[in-house]
Design a protein around this motif. Sequence first.
Motif, mmCIF file in Angstrom:
data_model
loop_
_atom_site.group_PDB
_atom_site.id
_atom_site.type_symbol
_atom_site.label_atom_id
_atom_site.label_comp_id
_atom_site.label_asym_id
_atom_site.label_seq_id
_atom_site.Cartn_x
_atom_site.Cartn_y
_atom_site.Cartn_z
ATOM 1 N N UNK A 136 11.559 51.097 123.215
ATOM 2 C CA UNK A 136 10.629 52.134 123.696
ATOM 3 C C UNK A 136 11.205 52.815 124.940
ATOM 4 N N UNK A 137 11.752 52.029 125.865
ATOM 5 C CA UNK A 137 12.352 52.617 127.072
ATOM 6 C C UNK A 137 13.571 53.479 126.731
ATOM 7 N N UNK A 138 14.348 53.069 125.722
ATOM 8 C CA UNK A 138 15.479 53.895 125.282
ATOM 9 C C UNK A 138 14.968 55.238 124.778
ATOM 10 N N UNK A 139 13.886 55.197 123.987
ATOM 11 C CA UNK A 139 13.311 56.443 123.460
ATOM 12 C C UNK A 139 12.801 57.341 124.582
ATOM 13 N N UNK A 140 12.369 56.716 125.685
ATOM 14 C CA UNK A 140 11.881 57.477 126.848
ATOM 15 C C UNK A 140 13.010 57.808 127.826
ATOM 16 N N UNK A 141 14.235 57.457 127.441
ATOM 17 C CA UNK A 141 15.432 57.751 128.247
ATOM 18 C C UNK A 141 15.402 57.045 129.599
ATOM 19 N N UNK A 142 14.837 55.849 129.615
ATOM 20 C CA UNK A 142 14.829 55.030 130.829
ATOM 21 C C UNK A 142 15.789 53.850 130.578
ATOM 22 N N UNK A 143 17.080 54.112 130.779
ATOM 23 C CA UNK A 143 18.114 53.144 130.420
ATOM 24 C C UNK A 143 18.028 51.879 131.257
ATOM 25 N N UNK A 144 17.734 51.994 132.528
ATOM 26 C CA UNK A 144 17.685 50.825 133.401
ATOM 27 C C UNK A 144 16.613 49.836 132.954
#
Length: 281
Positions: A136-144
């Motif tokens: 989900x974070x990858x989809x939101x472009x929150x790599x960290x």
Amino acid sequence: MNYKIKHLVTTLAALLLLGGCVSTKTLFGDAEQEVQTNEQEQAPITQETAGAQGIEVEPISPEEQRALDTAALVNASENRFQASKKANAPRTRALLLEALSAYQNEEYEVALTLMQSAKQLADPMNSSAYVLDGDIYVALDDVDRAAKSYDNALSLNPDNFKAANRRALLHREQGEFEQALTLYSQAIESYSAHAPSYRNRGVLYDLYLGNKALALKDYQMYADLLTYQQSQTAQDAVMLTSLSEAQLKREARRVKGWLIDVERQVQAQVDNVARQADGTE
């Protein structure tokens, strides 16, 4: 019939009859069933034993041998994560299923809210849940935060090959190639039939580490696993990837192109080394 062949067949028939193994009808294929008079069943004829017995067996092609080897690999592969993973508590599971549905429908903010609710429950989430959290974070472009979620998944279960594969991809994108290689290899060690890990490690070897020979080996394994999955019936399908049937076909065509290209590069390297050894360069 050639005299030598005729003589060989006659001699073989006589020896088998004297040994009490078969009837003449069985020998020449006229009987439906083998007549077995020995207490022990005869060992099956293999390529190795056939030569010793003077029996000609048609050799199998390299493609057929790879198919047999791949089937053996899949059937023998121990999915260490499957054997060790823990189930989520019912309340946590219900929220996670809703989050998964929202994620699949590309409702990422909704999925994230549901995941946060699951984390606040007294019952802790399992390793697989943190993989979904990272996705989900990858989809939101929150790599960290994605990296942290995959790390949490691996801390809960180092055999979570999906978490290792995804975390390795983030390492690769950040230029941390050795860390990526370690995690791809860890994923394959946890489940040696996980096709995406071979694909991604092959890309790492090919485009980032410059080891074409090892890239070729991983691409070939990936292609063989795709072929194996395509060969399975719907009822007996072994899901080695999450690709649909149409995606499998497209991916198989694409990896075939990779194989041709890398094979050519490997051969060029071999030829170059040979020329240098001969002093022609």
